[in-house]
Write a protein that holds these residues in place. Structure first.
Motif, PDB file in Angstrom:
ATOM      1  N   GLN A 178     -55.775  12.895  20.572  1.00 35.82           N
ATOM      2  CA  GLN A 178     -54.535  13.638  20.369  1.00 35.82           C
ATOM      3  C   GLN A 178     -54.223  14.600  21.507  1.00 35.82           C
ATOM      4  N   HIS A 179     -55.079  14.651  22.495  1.00 32.96           N
ATOM      5  CA  HIS A 179     -54.749  15.410  23.712  1.00 32.96           C
ATOM      6  C   HIS A 179     -53.900  14.569  24.662  1.00 32.96           C
ATOM      7  N   LEU A 180     -53.868  13.226  24.474  1.00 32.25           N
ATOM      8  CA  LEU A 180     -53.260  12.339  25.463  1.00 32.25           C
ATOM      9  C   LEU A 180     -51.741  12.384  25.378  1.00 32.25           C
ATOM     10  N   ASN A 181     -51.123  12.711  26.490  1.00 36.93           N
ATOM     11  CA  ASN A 181     -49.663  12.788  26.569  1.00 36.93           C
ATOM     12  C   ASN A 181     -49.259  12.405  27.987  1.00 36.93           C
ATOM     13  N   LEU A 182     -48.843  11.161  28.146  1.00 34.61           N
ATOM     14  CA  LEU A 182     -48.517  10.639  29.472  1.00 34.61           C
ATOM     15  C   LEU A 182     -47.032  10.323  29.580  1.00 34.61           C
ATOM     16  N   ALA A 183     -46.458  10.693  30.684  1.00 35.50           N
ATOM     17  CA  ALA A 183     -45.074  10.356  31.015  1.00 35.50           C
ATOM     18  C   ALA A 183     -45.028  10.151  32.527  1.00 35.50           C
ATOM     19  N   GLU A 184     -45.635   9.060  32.962  1.00 41.84           N
ATOM     20  CA  GLU A 184     -45.828   8.822  34.391  1.00 41.84           C
ATOM     21  C   GLU A 184     -45.603   7.353  34.721  1.00 41.84           C
ATOM     22  N   VAL A 185     -45.291   7.092  35.982  1.00 42.19           N
ATOM     23  CA  VAL A 185     -45.270   5.729  36.494  1.00 42.19           C
ATOM     24  C   VAL A 185     -46.709   5.335  36.792  1.00 42.19           C
ATOM     25  N   ILE A 186     -47.158   4.262  36.169  1.00 39.01           N
ATOM     26  CA  ILE A 186     -48.561   3.852  36.255  1.00 39.01           C
ATOM     27  C   ILE A 186     -48.637   2.384  36.657  1.00 39.01           C
ATOM     28  N   SER A 187     -49.655   2.044  37.427  1.00 39.62           N
ATOM     29  CA  SER A 187     -49.881   0.666  37.840  1.00 39.62           C
ATOM     30  C   SER A 187     -50.462  -0.119  36.666  1.00 39.62           C
ATOM     31  N   MET A 188     -49.726  -1.122  36.215  1.00 39.32           N
ATOM     32  CA  MET A 188     -50.142  -1.923  35.065  1.00 39.32           C
ATOM     33  C   MET A 188     -50.851  -3.197  35.526  1.00 39.32           C
ATOM     34  N   PRO A 189     -51.738  -3.747  34.687  1.00 39.04           N
ATOM     35  CA  PRO A 189     -52.443  -4.970  35.085  1.00 39.04           C
ATOM     36  C   PRO A 189     -51.530  -6.169  35.245  1.00 39.04           C
ATOM     37  N   ASP A 190     -50.478  -6.233  34.416  1.00 43.22           N
ATOM     38  CA  ASP A 190     -49.641  -7.416  34.358  1.00 43.22           C
ATOM     39  C   ASP A 190     -48.281  -6.996  33.828  1.00 43.22           C
ATOM     40  N   GLU A 191     -47.234  -7.628  34.304  1.00 45.30           N
ATOM     41  CA  GLU A 191     -45.880  -7.248  33.883  1.00 45.30           C
ATOM     42  C   GLU A 191     -45.632  -7.465  32.394  1.00 45.30           C
ATOM     43  N   TRP A 192     -46.209  -8.522  31.836  1.00 37.40           N
ATOM     44  CA  TRP A 192     -45.847  -8.898  30.475  1.00 37.40           C
ATOM     45  C   TRP A 192     -47.031  -8.846  29.507  1.00 37.40           C
TER      46      TRP A 192
END
Length: 891
Positions: free
Chosen positions: A422-436
């Motif tokens: 419950q500490h996690l709060n992300l609002a960032e552009v992040i590199s994802m493993p795969d588009e879909w």
């Protein structure tokens, strides 16, 4: 940052963009390829994200935490989005997003059933290009679900090309290009080419919409889109936008090939269709999110807002017939208006200029002498990394509690997924493993992504690694988040390895980054020691550790009372963790002596782990099987009896990665560490040769290794055996010696495993992963790096047989070169023009063979791509190999 490189226009933009909110990073392809079926959108009682918001609802629902689309473009906060919609006159819905099967629907888990490629992309998104292959016949949604639903784990997946819909090239290739004239002025060019033998109709509908931030009871400010009242019905169509954070903007559509129509609605859920008319509040919009679909596909003339305003709109170009071989191009321009005049540089000129600058940028990134084909492979891999950046919004406590204006989530959610985060709060552009397939971050995946990213955007690579360690992401207990399906899962600790790679690629100069990473890893390391070595034996546990079904049983499941699994790979990961921390601390100690003691701390930890691997003394488990000459996991029962699991897999190869070279200068620059070395070797002379390898007696250059020379040579002998791990395309994850299967009996229970070079034949982990034979790029990268480290120090001048039994002797460095060449070779065209890495279901021919495809993993015998079809995350490591053919310098 770019010391020694020529400064191209893109390099200059990057030098001005060392901030996540820098002007040139403000707009980018940050829109997800799939938001439906994600954990963030799941408000169910049972945690079935696939069922709560399925594909069939995706065009009817307003998303809570993000957006999705084709070739999506948005601002860094995801407020205003631009994406492509298409209609061929035959589909039962607009093509607004990629379609694929959910995990339960696919016989090998989730699987995208479309064809698309990232063609190009620069790090600041000054230029980007993306290709989608759109069928001209009605898309077979139901057929793909039905046929795959009948197939078992031992059968191949039924793909779009298998339906015959693409025969005779009856498709449009739709290329979307983004080019920035300035940070707030983005040109979009969309070109559709008919490759089929007959004329075909086409509707092009680029859409602009605001993410819905007003329906949740947290912020009732509503942005607005409207048609410019000054539009006289001739010339470009101009739509104005106003947002409380973005200010005023405009989107202008050129009147070519014809003047487009405009359709307006609201990005709000169609409550009437989903839940019945009785669920619609009195003041609710009459023009919900699917209005454009109803107007275009279903011919509902009153579906869209006649006032020509709303929070979503589409420009609608209808070309009645596109002739065979003909192309149709439409253009848009999105511009921030705050104090800016209308753009002066013509759109076509902007696109051409930025395209040429992309060519110049990559010509500087790639080593001199890189072949044209390898340059294409690397640029496509880098393009996939750029298009794989996605805005990730997830506030766990808000998600658990629900929103004030929405029905309260079931109370069961509070005891369900991610309740401990419950500490996690992300609002960032992040590199994802795969588009879909993986439109969410995974920390260990991301660490591998950062290595190729460092070649083109070192600031972003470093920022991504640091982001996972920030207090709003990293758990207070020191654990790094795994992935949103279960942040508490245990992934391998590759952050230190990746951080050192990134630091070295960036020129061994950013000590601030190195210090910040080491400090955060000083918090992460005790979590591993305290949680995953409960016996204090320096032999570690860890669960599945990212390698899913590599074992005889599901290692993520609890064992019967009193039993534990001592893991070769977990112990190897921790040895590598210590060595990378040692190396980074040594680097920092050159300028700040306080780090000398940190280096000593991790040397002590490493030696303890290495000694445990050596089975020196008594009281703990030996992971080395002297008879099999390989490392194995060992099951320990409640009475202390041990049961080695005689499987030869990547688990037993990973101890090779526990190797590091200690530079010569340590002897005179770091006295604390040097004194410890000298004292330890005098106290434990029997271990000195086993763990502290030197190439020549008395030489000050030392190599620390988890395995002694005999173990190293025996393990490498299996590594380079084509009947075991060495495939024509890299290192397999399971020895091919297990082609006929292996059965092990423990406590009367028979457990079996078999080498499966292709897709999984097991339902373990949903059937969507297979470590039982294929080639995986991330572990190959670790092994290649380890071989280079060994070959430059203790193994310098030594030769080994490659392939085993061939009589052909190579140096260790040459072995690393050849493994790299096999990995890169998967993407090079073969004699017939087809690339080995191309998935089986891709047809052959010029239109297909031109495009490298970066899959999740690769067939252990043929190299054909498997799993997620756009894993240009860790598989983009192929670009790292091309950019660093001799490994990274200044180790």
């Amino acid at each position: 940052m770019w010391q020694g490189w020529s400064v191209t226009a893109e390099h200059q933009r990057l030098s001005d963009s060392a901030d996540s909110r820098a002007a040139w990073r403000r707009w980018g392809p940050y829109v997800s390829a799939r938001q439906w079926g994600t954990v963030r959108e799941d408000y169910s009682a049972d945690g079935d994200a696939w069922a709560y918001l399925p594909f069939e609802h995706s065009h009817l629902r307003a998303y809570r935490w993000g957006e999705d689309g084709l070739a999506g473009l948005c601002d860094v906060d995801g407020y205003l989005n631009l994406g492509l919609a298409l209609w061929n006159g035959r589909d039962d819905r607009l093509k607004e997003r990629i379609f694929g099967l959910t995990n339960p629907q696919g016989n090998h888990g989730e699987d995208a059933k479309e064809y698309w490629w990232a063609l190009d992309g620069t790090p600041t998104h000054s230029y980007a290009s993306w290709l989608y292959r759109y069928p001209q016949a009605a898309y077979p949604y139901e057929e793909l679900v039905r046929v795959n639903g009948r197939r078992g784990h031992g059968e191949e997946e039924y793909e779009l090309a298998d339906t015959g819909i693409l025969d005779q090239d009856r498709f449009f290739d739709v290329t979307v290009t983004h080019a920035k004239a300035s940070p707030g002025d983005v040109c979009v060019e969309i070109t559709a080419t008919n490759h089929g033998p007959d004329p075909a109709p086409l509707h092009l509908l680029p859409q602009v919409w605001f993410r819905n931030t007003w329906s949740w009871g947290l912020d009732d400010r509503r942005p607005q889109l409207w048609l410019d009242e000054g539009d006289a019905g001739a010339g470009p169509v101009r739509v104005l936008a106003r947002h409380h954070e973005l200010g005023s903007l405009q989107v202008v559509a050129e009147d070519s090939p014809v003047r487009p129509r405009v359709l307006f609605c609201d990005n709000e859920t169609n409550l009437a269709t989903l839940y019945g008319e009785g669920a619609v509040p009195e003041d609710y919009t009459a023009y919900p999110v699917d209005a454009v679909d109803r107007a275009v596909v279903h011919g509902q003339a009153d579906a869209c807002d006649p006032r020509q305003r709303g929070t979503k709109m589409a420009f609608w170009w209808h070309v009645e017939q596109v002739a065979p071989g003909e192309s149709v191009t439409v253009r848009l321009r999105l511009t921030e208006l705050q104090g800016r005049p209308d753009p002066e540089t013509p759109l076509s000129e902007v696109v051409a200029r930025r395209k040429q600058e992309a060519v110049e940028f990559y010509a500087d990134v790639l080593p001199e002498g890189t072949s044209e084909e390898d340059a294409l492979i690397a640029r496509r891999a880098f393009a996939g990394l750029q298009w794989g950046k996605q805005l990730y919004l997830y506030d766990v406590p808000r998600w658990l509690a629900g929103d004030p204006a929405q029905p309260a989530p079931p109370r069961s959610r509070l005891d369900g997924r991610n309740k401990h985060w419950q500490h996690l709060n992300l609002a960032e552009v992040i590199s994802m493993p795969d588009e879909w397939e993986y439109p969410w971050f995974a920390t260990w995946d991301l660490a591998f992504h950062c290595v190729p990213l460092a070649h083109v955007d070192p600031w972003f690579a470093k920022w991504q690694l640091l982001l996972m360690c920030r207090e709003w992401a990293m758990h207070p207990n020191g654990q790094l988040a795994a992935y949103e399906w279960n942040f508490s899962d245990v992934n391998p600790p590759v952050h230190p390895w990746a951080a050192w790679q990134v630091y070295a690629i960036d020129g061994n100069q950013d000590r601030d980054f190195l210090q910040r990473i080491v400090i955060k890893m000083l918090l992460n390391f005790p979590w591993w020691v305290n949680r995953k070595d409960p016996e204090g034996s320096n032999i570690f546990e860890g669960g599945f550790l990212g390698m899913d079904n590599v074992g005889l049983f599901d290692r993520s499941e609890p064992l019967p009372d009193g039993q534990r699994l001592e893991q070769s790979d977990a112990t190897a990961w921790m040895g590598m963790f210590c060595l990378r921390m040692l190396r980074m601390a040594i680097e920092l100690a050159r300028e700040d002596p306080a780090w000398d003691e940190v280096a000593t701390k991790f040397l002590v930890h490493f030696l303890a782990i290495a000694q445990a691997m050596e089975d020196v003394g008594s009281g703990h488990v030996s992971l080395w099987d002297a008879e099999d000459e390989f490392f194995h996991d060992v099951l320990v029962d409640e009475n202390g009896h041990t049961f080695p699991l005689p499987v030869r897999s990547m688990v037993g190869l990973l101890p090779l990665t526990g190797v590091a070279m200690v530079p010569n200068w340590v002897a005179y620059e770091l006295p604390d560490l040097t004194d410890f070395f000298d004292g330890w070797t005098s106290r434990r002379p029997e271990l000195a040769d086993a763990l502290l390898h030197t190439n020549r007696r008395g030489h000050s250059l030392r190599t620390l290794s988890m395995v002694d020379r005999g173990q190293w040579r025996a393990t490498v002998r299996r590594l380079l055996d084509e009947g075991e791990f060495l495939s024509p395309h890299g290192i397999r994850s399971l020895s091919a010696a297990h082609r006929d299967g292996i059965t092990v009996s423990v406590h009367g229970r028979d457990m079996s495993l078999k080498y499966v070079p292709g897709e999984s034949d097991s339902g373990m982990f949903g059937g969507n992963s297979n470590w039982r034979g294929p080639v995986w790029f991330p572990v190959n990268a670790l092994l290649v790096d380890a071989l280079r480290n060994y070959g430059r120090a203790a193994g310098a001048g030594e030769t080994v047989e490659m392939p085993t039994g061939s009589g052909r002797q190579l140096t260790v460095t040459e072995v690393a070169d050849e493994i790299e060449d096999r990995l890169v070779g998967m993407f090079r065209p073969g004699p017939d023009g087809r690339r080995p890495a191309t998935p089986r279901h891709h047809p052959s021919g010029e239109l297909w063979d031109a495009h490298p495809t970066f899959s999740e993993y690769f067939h252990g015998d043929t190299g054909a791509g498997l799993g997620a079809s756009h894993q240009t995350g860790w598989t983009a490591l192929v670009a790292h190999f091309i950019c660093s053919p001799d490994g990274i310098p200044n180790r």
